[in-house]
Design a protein around this motif. Structure first.
Motif, short mmCIF file in Angstrom:
data_model
loop_
_atom_site.label_atom_id
_atom_site.label_comp_id
_atom_site.label_asym_id
_atom_site.label_seq_id
_atom_site.Cartn_x
_atom_site.Cartn_y
_atom_site.Cartn_z
N LEU A 45 0.84 -1.20 0.00
CA LEU A 45 0.00 0.00 0.00
C LEU A 45 0.87 1.24 0.00
O LEU A 45 1.79 1.38 0.81
CB LEU A 45 -0.89 0.01 1.24
CG LEU A 45 -1.73 1.25 1.48
CD1 LEU A 45 -2.77 1.42 0.38
CD2 LEU A 45 -2.41 1.18 2.83
N PHE A 46 0.58 2.17 -0.92
CA PHE A 46 1.27 3.45 -0.99
C PHE A 46 0.21 4.54 -0.88
O PHE A 46 -0.70 4.59 -1.70
CB PHE A 46 2.04 3.59 -2.31
CG PHE A 46 3.00 4.73 -2.32
CD1 PHE A 46 4.30 4.57 -1.90
CD2 PHE A 46 2.60 6.00 -2.76
CE1 PHE A 46 5.19 5.63 -1.90
CE2 PHE A 46 3.48 7.06 -2.77
CZ PHE A 46 4.78 6.86 -2.34
N LYS A 47 0.31 5.40 0.13
CA LYS A 47 -0.69 6.44 0.37
C LYS A 47 -0.28 7.74 -0.32
O LYS A 47 0.85 8.19 -0.18
CB LYS A 47 -0.86 6.67 1.86
CG LYS A 47 -1.39 5.45 2.58
CD LYS A 47 -1.50 5.69 4.07
CE LYS A 47 -2.02 4.45 4.78
NZ LYS A 47 -2.07 4.64 6.22
N LEU A 48 -1.23 8.34 -1.05
CA LEU A 48 -1.01 9.59 -1.77
C LEU A 48 -1.80 10.71 -1.13
O LEU A 48 -2.91 10.50 -0.64
CB LEU A 48 -1.46 9.44 -3.23
CG LEU A 48 -0.81 8.37 -4.06
CD1 LEU A 48 -1.56 8.21 -5.37
CD2 LEU A 48 0.63 8.72 -4.32
N ASP A 49 -1.27 11.93 -1.17
CA ASP A 49 -2.02 13.09 -0.70
C ASP A 49 -3.02 13.54 -1.75
O ASP A 49 -4.11 14.00 -1.43
CB ASP A 49 -1.08 14.25 -0.37
CG ASP A 49 -0.23 13.96 0.84
OD1 ASP A 49 -0.71 13.23 1.73
OD2 ASP A 49 0.91 14.45 0.90
N THR A 50 -2.64 13.43 -3.01
CA THR A 50 -3.54 13.83 -4.10
C THR A 50 -3.26 12.97 -5.32
O THR A 50 -2.14 12.50 -5.50
CB THR A 50 -3.37 15.33 -4.44
OG1 THR A 50 -4.33 15.69 -5.41
CG2 THR A 50 -1.99 15.65 -4.93
N SER A 51 -4.27 12.76 -6.12
CA SER A 51 -4.12 11.99 -7.36
C SER A 51 -4.93 12.70 -8.45
O SER A 51 -5.48 13.78 -8.23
CB SER A 51 -4.62 10.56 -7.17
OG SER A 51 -6.02 10.54 -7.00
N SER A 52 -5.04 12.07 -9.60
CA SER A 52 -5.82 12.68 -10.68
C SER A 52 -7.29 12.77 -10.34
O SER A 52 -8.03 13.55 -10.94
CB SER A 52 -5.63 11.88 -11.97
OG SER A 52 -6.09 10.56 -11.79
N GLU A 53 -7.77 12.01 -9.38
CA GLU A 53 -9.17 12.06 -8.97
C GLU A 53 -9.48 13.23 -8.05
O GLU A 53 -10.63 13.62 -7.90
CB GLU A 53 -9.56 10.76 -8.26
CG GLU A 53 -9.62 9.57 -9.17
CD GLU A 53 -10.77 9.65 -10.16
OE1 GLU A 53 -11.89 9.99 -9.75
OE2 GLU A 53 -10.53 9.36 -11.34
N SER A 54 -8.46 13.81 -7.42
CA SER A 54 -8.71 14.90 -6.47
C SER A 54 -7.98 16.19 -6.81
O SER A 54 -8.28 17.22 -6.22
CB SER A 54 -8.32 14.46 -5.06
OG SER A 54 -6.93 14.19 -4.99
N HIS A 55 -7.05 16.17 -7.75
CA HIS A 55 -6.29 17.39 -8.09
C HIS A 55 -7.17 18.33 -8.89
O HIS A 55 -7.84 17.92 -9.84
CB HIS A 55 -5.04 17.03 -8.88
CG HIS A 55 -4.07 18.15 -8.98
ND1 HIS A 55 -4.21 19.17 -9.88
CD2 HIS A 55 -2.96 18.42 -8.27
CE1 HIS A 55 -3.22 20.02 -9.73
NE2 HIS A 55 -2.44 19.59 -8.76
N PRO A 56 -7.21 19.62 -8.52
CA PRO A 56 -8.09 20.58 -9.21
C PRO A 56 -7.85 20.69 -10.71
O PRO A 56 -8.77 20.93 -11.47
CB PRO A 56 -7.79 21.91 -8.53
CG PRO A 56 -7.25 21.54 -7.20
CD PRO A 56 -6.54 20.24 -7.39
N PHE A 57 -6.62 20.50 -11.17
CA PHE A 57 -6.34 20.60 -12.60
C PHE A 57 -7.07 19.51 -13.37
O PHE A 57 -7.63 19.76 -14.43
CB PHE A 57 -4.84 20.50 -12.86
CG PHE A 57 -4.48 20.57 -14.31
CD1 PHE A 57 -4.47 21.77 -14.98
CD2 PHE A 57 -4.18 19.41 -15.01
CE1 PHE A 57 -4.15 21.84 -16.32
CE2 PHE A 57 -3.86 19.46 -16.35
CZ PHE A 57 -3.85 20.67 -17.01
N TYR A 58 -7.08 18.29 -12.84
CA TYR A 58 -7.71 17.17 -13.54
C TYR A 58 -9.21 17.10 -13.32
O TYR A 58 -9.93 16.56 -14.15
CB TYR A 58 -7.06 15.86 -13.10
CG TYR A 58 -5.61 15.77 -13.49
CD1 TYR A 58 -5.24 15.60 -14.81
CD2 TYR A 58 -4.61 15.88 -12.53
CE1 TYR A 58 -3.91 15.53 -15.18
CE2 TYR A 58 -3.27 15.81 -12.90
CZ TYR A 58 -2.94 15.64 -14.21
OH TYR A 58 -1.62 15.58 -14.57
N THR A 59 -9.72 17.63 -12.22
CA THR A 59 -11.15 17.56 -11.96
C THR A 59 -11.91 18.71 -12.59
O THR A 59 -13.13 18.71 -12.61
CB THR A 59 -11.43 17.55 -10.45
OG1 THR A 59 -10.89 18.74 -9.87
CG2 THR A 59 -10.82 16.34 -9.78
N GLY A 60 -11.21 19.73 -13.08
CA GLY A 60 -11.86 20.87 -13.72
C GLY A 60 -12.34 21.92 -12.75
O GLY A 60 -13.08 22.83 -13.13
#
Length: 85
Positions: A45-60
């Motif tokens: 398991l690797f824990k991320l602070d942000t990914s493409s699902e939560s980053h404002p650039f990718y979510t619009g």
């Protein structure tokens, strides 16, 4: 190919801590924890602070910083006050 110079890739589960989004991909990231997947596998398991699902650039949901117009418009607004004096 040379022996011993290539990293050992394995399947790793990445989890976005801000929204719980999970994805599995091959990686050589160092991990300390494991997670039980729905199909019964135990993966590192690797824990991320942000990914493409939560980053404002990718979510619009990214906001524009330049709300007053371009550089020329800012210049005119700034020096219109001093020119009127």
């Amino acid at each position: 190919m040379k022996e011993g110079i290539h990293p050992e890739y394995r399947e790793v589960c990445f989890v976005d801590l801000s929204n719980g989004f999970q994805f599995v991909t091959r990686s050589c990231a160092n991990t300390r924890e494991t997670i039980a997947m729905e199909d019964g596998r135990r993966l590192p398991l690797f824990k991320l602070d942000t990914s493409s699902e939560s980053h404002p650039f990718y979510t619009g949901t990214q906001k524009s910083v330049d709300s007053m117009g371009g550089r020329v418009e800012k210049f005119r607004n700034r020096f219109a006050r001093s020119a009127a004096k």
